[in-house]
Design an enzyme around this catalytic site. Sequence first.
Site, mmCIF file in Angstrom:
data_model
loop_
_atom_site.group_PDB
_atom_site.id
_atom_site.type_symbol
_atom_site.label_atom_id
_atom_site.label_comp_id
_atom_site.label_asym_id
_atom_site.label_seq_id
_atom_site.Cartn_x
_atom_site.Cartn_y
_atom_site.Cartn_z
ATOM 1 N N TYR A 33 66.841 44.728 48.864
ATOM 2 C CA TYR A 33 67.920 45.353 48.436
ATOM 3 C C TYR A 33 69.149 45.374 50.147
ATOM 4 C CZ TYR A 33 68.052 43.595 43.708
ATOM 5 O OH TYR A 33 67.464 43.203 42.862
ATOM 6 N N LYS A 38 51.592 46.346 45.204
ATOM 7 C CA LYS A 38 50.994 45.024 45.736
ATOM 8 C C LYS A 38 50.637 45.270 46.971
ATOM 9 C CE LYS A 38 50.501 40.485 45.703
ATOM 10 N NZ LYS A 38 50.043 39.980 44.675
ATOM 11 N N ASP A 69 51.684 41.446 40.097
ATOM 12 C CA ASP A 69 52.201 40.368 39.558
ATOM 13 C C ASP A 69 50.920 40.391 37.901
ATOM 14 O OD1 ASP A 69 49.224 41.141 41.077
ATOM 15 O OD2 ASP A 69 49.369 38.692 42.245
ATOM 16 N N ASP A 98 63.724 44.839 39.655
ATOM 17 C CA ASP A 98 64.663 43.709 39.181
ATOM 18 C C ASP A 98 64.045 43.129 38.201
ATOM 19 O OD1 ASP A 98 67.251 42.253 39.186
ATOM 20 O OD2 ASP A 98 66.794 41.444 40.702
ATOM 21 N N ASP A 129 63.813 42.307 34.263
ATOM 22 C CA ASP A 129 64.144 41.298 33.414
ATOM 23 C C ASP A 129 63.042 40.936 32.595
ATOM 24 O OD1 ASP A 129 67.120 41.284 34.642
ATOM 25 O OD2 ASP A 129 67.068 39.599 34.301
HETATM 26 C C1 IPM Z 1 70.949 44.699 38.026
HETATM 27 C C2 IPM Z 1 71.450 42.904 38.105
HETATM 28 C C3 IPM Z 1 71.680 43.426 39.966
HETATM 29 C C4 IPM Z 1 70.273 43.724 40.967
HETATM 30 C C5 IPM Z 1 72.898 42.646 40.622
HETATM 31 C C6 IPM Z 1 73.893 42.164 39.659
HETATM 32 C C7 IPM Z 1 73.206 42.922 41.757
HETATM 33 O O1 IPM Z 1 70.422 42.126 37.746
HETATM 34 O O2 IPM Z 1 71.115 45.163 37.740
HETATM 35 O O3 IPM Z 1 69.067 44.252 37.833
HETATM 36 O O4 IPM Z 1 69.911 42.728 40.919
HETATM 37 O O5 IPM Z 1 70.071 44.515 41.250
HETATM 38 MN MN MN Z 2 68.906 42.344 37.758
#
Ligand code: IPM
Ligand code: MN
Length: 364
Positions: free
Chosen positions: A146, A196, A228, A252, A256
């Site tokens: 990032y 990894k 993975d 990240d 999710d």
């Molecule tokens: C998160 C979001 C952010 C990230 C984006 C919006 C930049 O997806 O907080 O997980 O990738 O960190």
């Molecule tokens: Mn995210």
Amino acid sequence: MKTHTIAILEGDGIGPEIMREALKVLDVIEARSGVRFERRVAPFGGRAYFETGAAFPEETKAVCDAADAILKGPIGLSLEESRKIPVEEQPERGALLPLRQRYHTFANFRPVYLPPELVRFSPLRPERIEGGIDIVMIRELVGGLYFGEKTTGTTATGERFVKETLEYEESEIRNILVVAFEEARKRKRLLHSVHKSNVLLSSVLWNDILDEVAVDYPDVEHRHVIVDAAATALVLNPRQFDVMVMENMFGDILSDLGGGLVGSLGLMPSACIGAKKAYYEPSHGSAPDIAGKGIANPYSMIGSLALMLEKSFGMNAEADRIRAAMCAVFARGYTTADLRDPAGKLEPVSTAVFGDKVVEALRA
Ligand code: IPM
Ligand code: MN
């Protein structure tokens, strides 16, 4: 009377409507605890760009600098709206990443929490999640791909290229691992380190540091899991995990996946902690497609408020009460239209009514 100053960044899309509900909850906490929260609302994100010419305006920086903690709604625009803004001012690059960087909020806590009252929302079969899921994913938030050096250009043969670098210094790895071991010590004393190392040198260094840090935590068992394989294991048997720690990009993605396990990113609050400042935000985006319709569930925003009370102000009991109140609303048979109960048994109410019910449960 004890007073804390908090910056309120409503953000974009559904941000203002879910923030409103979180602040109703804060009113109740204030009245009950006798602790005052002075709120300073400041523009942040895409709307801020259109209104002030900057996604993270100077005025907002000053408000955040002066605050004891920051409560932030989701940011982001539809692709179409985003394209009206120069790339570097688009809310993710122009506001969110600079916020993380400014306060060096390196430790991102993302609870993947599915208590029995919420089990209905998970797409997993009941036998895989008996008793619910309770994982804390800890994501390094200000390093790695990032924030590494980025170059774009054209090669000698005329091809466009891009180069992004994954950089970590040992102190950055050590700091996040210490946070993770500390968290594990407070919970089941089991830490999964996600990496990894079969491919990435950054993971080889990560593991070396892990061995060094682990010496100070003989009471915490640590296990290795390749990223993975971690994705598969999380879906097949999430209950084997308690605390998980990983670098920025892995976090990240896996967080999710965590949202998928519990059935929605709408059930994913988060805390972003630095040495001197912390901010709190839902893990989800601003959902421009449903903004203003009053159907967004405020759970992750209210849950982020609970994390703020706990981690910035030591009000753990209040935080637990808030979470219990939200669970009680689902248990009493309510949800919102964006968070459908697959069995169709819950009645969808509006964002505001859901918030009122949380308040009611909290007062009871
Ligand atoms: C998160 C979001 C952010 C990230 C984006 C919006 C930049 O997806 O907080 O997980 O990738 O960190
Ligand atoms: Mn995210």
